[in-house]
Design an enzyme around this catalytic site. Structure first.
Site, PDB file in Angstrom:
ATOM      1  N   GLU B  76     -28.129 -16.741  46.593  1.00  0.00           N
ATOM      2  CA  GLU B  76     -29.197 -16.130  45.664  1.00  0.00           C
ATOM      3  C   GLU B  76     -28.734 -14.933  44.833  1.00  0.00           C
ATOM      4  O   GLU B  76     -29.176 -14.661  43.753  1.00  0.00           O
ATOM      5  CB  GLU B  76     -30.345 -15.337  46.560  1.00  0.00           C
ATOM      6  CG  GLU B  76     -31.474 -16.419  47.150  1.00  0.00           C
ATOM      7  CD  GLU B  76     -30.831 -16.742  48.699  1.00  0.00           C
ATOM      8  OE1 GLU B  76     -29.849 -16.354  49.282  1.00  0.00           O
ATOM      9  OE2 GLU B  76     -31.588 -17.746  49.322  1.00  0.00           O
ATOM     10  N   HIS B 145     -40.481 -15.184  56.643  1.00  0.00           N
ATOM     11  CA  HIS B 145     -41.094 -16.201  55.721  1.00  0.00           C
ATOM     12  C   HIS B 145     -42.510 -15.904  55.402  1.00  0.00           C
ATOM     13  O   HIS B 145     -43.125 -16.726  54.820  1.00  0.00           O
ATOM     14  CB  HIS B 145     -40.890 -17.555  55.841  1.00  0.00           C
ATOM     15  CG  HIS B 145     -39.380 -17.947  56.314  1.00  0.00           C
ATOM     16  ND1 HIS B 145     -38.601 -17.617  57.246  1.00  0.00           N
ATOM     17  CD2 HIS B 145     -38.518 -18.670  55.572  1.00  0.00           C
ATOM     18  CE1 HIS B 145     -37.596 -18.034  57.310  1.00  0.00           C
ATOM     19  NE2 HIS B 145     -37.444 -18.907  56.122  1.00  0.00           N
TER      20      HIS B 145
END
Lengths: 332, 339
Positions: B76, B145
Site C-alpha cells: 500500500e 476490517h
C-alpha cells in the site's frame, strides 16, 4: 547483476561538461556554505540538512538527465534542486520564508519543489520520495513521454518499508525509474554498518530483479558515467536501476549537530577526497585548466549567492491570508 | 423499462462511474490490490477474475487493458505513493484501499504527501487523486476490517472526504471525485454495495460539499452519513408514532462539510441527534455536535445528542456486532430524551 544488455560505452565527459560539473558543484557548495554563514550571523533563523561533501552525486546524476526528467529528493535536497536547475534566488527566498520563494515561503528547506523543472519536491519524510518517483515513472510510461524519474534517498532510507515497496513495484511494472542512494555513511547519528544488514545498499537490487551499481560518490565522472548508463537503461524501457553512490557529509545530520558519533580523523580522510579537489586535479591534468579559471568559477558562484541573498532579503514576507491559500485547488 | 426506472446496485454504480470517466478521459487509471485479479494471465483468459475484493471493478480491465487497470502487489505504501506521483505528473488515478483499516500501514502517502503537496509547493502542484476505500461493520470481519475512520481523513487539511449513502450518490460523488483536481477520499460502506436504487444511465456529478435533506420535518433533526442515514430514516418513521416529525440530513461530504444545511435545519427544529457508526472520541458526531453547539446554541431546546459506536473495537460475534452499530431503536431512545 549488471545491466541487461551490452551497450555503447558511456562517452567520456568533454572539457565543457567537466567545467559544467565543476560549476554545478561549486554552486551547491557556495549555497550551503552561505546558508551556514547566514545562520551563524543570525541573519537567518532555523536549521537545515546540508549536503556539503555530497555535491558530486547531485551534479553527476542530474548531469545525466534531460530538463523534463523528474526528480524526487530528500530532506538533504538543496544540491538536487540546484543541479536540476531550480533558481538559487527562489531557493534562498524560500529559506527566508519569503513570498518569492519556490513555494511562496510555505515549504522551507525540506519542501523545495519546482514542477517547472521536474523537481517534484524535497521531502521531510524519509523514504517517501521513492514511491512518488514510481508514480512519475508510471506517468512517463503510460503517456510514452520518454521521461525518466530519479529518486534520491539516503542510506538510512534503505531500511524503511517504502524503499522495498517502491523497488519491487518499479520492477514489477518495469518503470523508468533510477533509485539513487547517497550513502553518506550515517542515518542521522547511526552508522550505516550498524543499521544496514547488507554490505552495500546496491546488494539489495538483486532481490528486486534490477541492476545494482556502486559509484564513487566523490568522483563526479564516475557518478556521471554510471548514472548515464542507468538513465539510458531506464529510458530504453529496460526497467529500473539501483545506483549507490558512496559519499560523505562534512556537516552533521543538521546544522548545529556536533556529530559526536564520528572522529575528526574520519572526517579528514573524506575531506582529502573532496569532489571539487578531485575534479580540479582532473581538469588541470587532462584539460590544462588553470587554477585561475577554477578560482574564477568559484568567485562567480559566490557572486551568484550575493545576488540570491540580496533577492531574498529584499523580498516580502507572505501576506497573512496566505495561511489558508493553496490548501486546495477548490474548497466550496 | 424506461431509463428513469432503471435500478442498479451501488456496486454497479461505482463501476459505471469509473467506466464512464475512463472512457471520457484517457488520463484516468485504476490501481489497487486485485482490482482485476489474475494479473499477467490475460493470455490464458484468467485475468479480470475478481474485479476487486468487492467486485465493483469487474470488466474494467477487460475494456481498458492492464495498462490502465493495474493490479498491484500487496504494497500500500508503494502503490498509494505511486498514485500520488502519477497524479502530480498528469494522470488522474483512482486508487483502491481495500479496507480503510489498512490505512495504518500507508497513511503517509495520503497525509504527508497527497494532502500537502499543493501547499508545500506554493500552489504549483495539484494532486487529482481519488482513493476508494471500504468502511463499516456488519459483515462479520471484526476489529481490523470493519472500522469507519473517515474522521482520520477529515482531520487533514488538503483532503476532501465523501461518504455516499446509496447507489445514486455513489455514482454522482465518485464522478465528481474523479473530475476533482484535489485528492478525494471516497468512503463506501460495505453494506451499501448490494443495495439497489434508481440511477441515471448517463454520467452526472453530485457536488462535493453538499448535504441533502433526506426527509423533511419540523420537530427534530437527525443527522447521518453512510449507513446511518438509513438508520435515521428508519428511526424517523418509528418516531411518527411518538408524535415526532423528524428531519433527516444525509451529510454525503465530510470535507468540506455543508455547515449551512445542518445549521439551517437545527435552527428550525431546535433539537438534534447526530448518528455516527465511528468511534465516539474526536469523531464525526463530536465534530458536528461542536458545530451545532458553537453556531446554533441559541436555537436549541435541549443538549446536542449523539448516537455512536462504543469506545471499543468492532467485535466479531454477530450479536455483539449488531449491538456495536447504531440502530433505529438507539436513535429513537436518545431522540425521545429531547422531548
Amino acid at each position: 547483476m549488471s545491466m541487461a544488455k551490452a551497450r555503447q560505452p558511456s562517452p567520456q565527459p568533454s572539457r565543457k561538461q567537466l567545467l559544467e560539473f565543476y560549476e554545478s558543484m561549486a554552486l551547491i557548495r557556495a549555497f550551503e556554505e552561505r546558508f551556514v554563514a547566514l545562520v551563524t550571523q543570525g541573519k537567518l533563523v532555523g536549521t537545515g540538512h546540508l549536503c556539503v561533501g555530497q555535491e558530486a552525486v547531485a551534479a553527476g546524476v542530474c548531469g545525466a538527465l534531460e530538463e523534463d526528467d523528474y526528480v524526487t529528493s530528500t530532506h538533504r535536497g538543496h544540491g538536487h534542486c540546484l543541479a536540476k536547475g531550480v533558481d538559487p534566488n527562489e531557493m534562498m527566498a524560500e529559506l527566508f520564508g519569503k513570498t518569492t520563494g519556490t513555494s511562496k515561503g510555505k515549504g522551507g528547506s525540506m519542501h523545495i519543489a519546482d514542477f517547472r523543472k521536474g523537481m517534484l519536491g524535497a521531502n521531510g519524510i524519509v523514504g517517501a520520495g521513492m514511491p512518488i518517483a514510481c508514480g512519475a515513472g508510471l506517468t512517463a510510461k503510460l503517456t510514452k513521454s520518454g521521461r525518466v524519474a530519479v529518486s534520491f534517498f539516503g542510506d538510512g532510507a534503505a531500511n524503511i518499508g517504502s524503499f522495498h515497496e517502491a523497488l519491487n513495484l518499479a520492477s514489477v511494472w518495469n518503470l523508468p525509474v533510477v533509485f539513487v542512494c547517497e550513502n553518506n555513511r550515517y542515518g542521522e547519528a547511526t552508522p550505516v554498518e550498524y543499521a544496514l544488514a547488507a554490505d552495500h545498499v546496491a546488494d539489495r537490487a538483486v532481490a528486486y530483479r534490477m541492476p545494482g551499481v556502486i559509484a564513487d560518490g566523490q568522483d563526479v565522472v564516475d557518478v556521471y558515467a554510471k548514472a548515464r548508463e542507468a538513465v539510458d537503461h531506464a529510458r530504453a524501457g529496460e526497467g529500473p536501476v539501483l545506483l549507490e553512490c558512496e559519499t560523505y557529509r562534512y556537516y552533521g545530520h543538521f546544522l548545529g549537530d556536533a556529530a559526536g558519533y564520528r572522529t575528526a580523523e574520519e572526517v579528514e580522510s573524506f575531506r582529502s577526497r573532496d569532489c571539487l579537489i578531485l575534479l580540479a586535479e582532473r581538469l588541470r591534468r587532462d584539460h590544462e585548466v588553470g587554477e585561475n579559471q577554477l578560482d574564477g568559477i568559484r568567485a562567480e558562484m559566490e557572486a551568484r549567492l550575493d545576488e540570491a541573498f540580496a533577492f531574498a532579503e529584499a523580498s516580502d514576507d507572505p501576506a497573512l491570508d496566505e495561511l489558508t491559500t493553496d490548501v486546495y485547488v477548490s474548497y466550496p | 423499462m424506461t431509463a428513469e426506472e432503471r435500478v442498479i446496485t451501488t456496486r454497479e454504480a461505482i463501476n459505471e462511474a469509473i467506466r464512464d470517466e475512463m472512457r471520457r478521459d484517457s488520463s484516468v487509471i485504476l490501481l489497487g490490490e486485485d482490482v482485476a485479479g489474475g494479473a499477467g494471465r490475460e493470455a490464458e483468459g484468467l485475468a479480470d477474475a475478481w474485479g476487486g475484493a468487492f467486485a465493483e471493478y469487474k470488466g474494467l480491465q477487460t475494456e481498458f487493458g492492464s495498462e490502465r487497470v493495474l493490479d498491484t502487489p500487496i504494497s500500500e505504501i508503494g502503490y498509494l505513493g505511486a498514485a500520488v506521483g502519477a497524479a502530480a505528473t498528469g494522470l488522474r488515478p483512482v486508487a483502491e484501499l481495500m479496507f480503510v483499516d489498512f490505512i495504518g500501514v500507508c497513511l503517509d502517502p495520503m497525509m504527508n504527501q497527497a494532502a500537502f503537496l499543493r501547499f508545500m509547493s506554493g500552489g504549483r502542484a495539484k494532486v487529482p487523486l481519488t482513493l476508494i476505500t471500504h468502511i463499516g461493520a456488519g459483515i462479520g470481519m471484526a476489529a481490523q476490517h470493519s472500522k469507519m475512520l473517515y474522521s482520520f481523513f477529515t482531520h487533514i487539511p488538503g483532503l476532501k472526504v465523501v461518504v455516499p449513502s446509496s447507489a445514486y450518490y455513489a455514482k454522482g460523488l465518485l464522478t465528481a471525485a474523479i473530475r476533482d483536481d484535489d485528492p478525494v477520499v471516497f468512503c463506501i460502506h460495505k453494506l451499501l454495495l448490494g443495495k439497489q436504487q434508481h440511477v441515471p444511465d448517463e454520467a452526472y456529478e453530485f457536488p462535493i460539499g453538499q448535504a441533502r435533506i433526506a426527509r423533511e420535518g419540523n420537530d427534530l433533526t437527525l443527522i447521518g452519513a453512510a449507513l446511518t442515514t438509513a438508520t435515521c430514516m428508519e428511526a424517523a418513521e418509528v418516531l411518527v408514532a411518538d408524535g415526532v416529525d423528524s428531519e433527516v440530513i444525509d451529510l454525503l461530504s465530510l470535507s468540506p462539510l455543508d455547515e449551512e444545511t445542518v445549521l439551517a435545519s437545527v435552527r428550525r427544529t431546535g433539537r438534534v441527534v447526530v448518528v455516527d457508526e465511528g468511534f465516539p472520541r474526536c469523531g464525526l458526531a463530536t465534530d458536528v455536535a461542536s458545530l451545532v453547539a458553537d453556531k446554533a446554541f441559541d436555537h436549541l431546546d435541549g443538549p446536542v445528542k449523539k448516537v455512536t459506536a462504543p469506545h471499543a473495537p468492532v467485535p466479531f460475534s454477530r450479536s455483539l456486532e449488531t449491538a456495536f452499530m447504531p440502530s433505529a431503536t438507539d436513535v429513537r431512545e436518545v431522540a425521545l430524551q429531547l422531548f
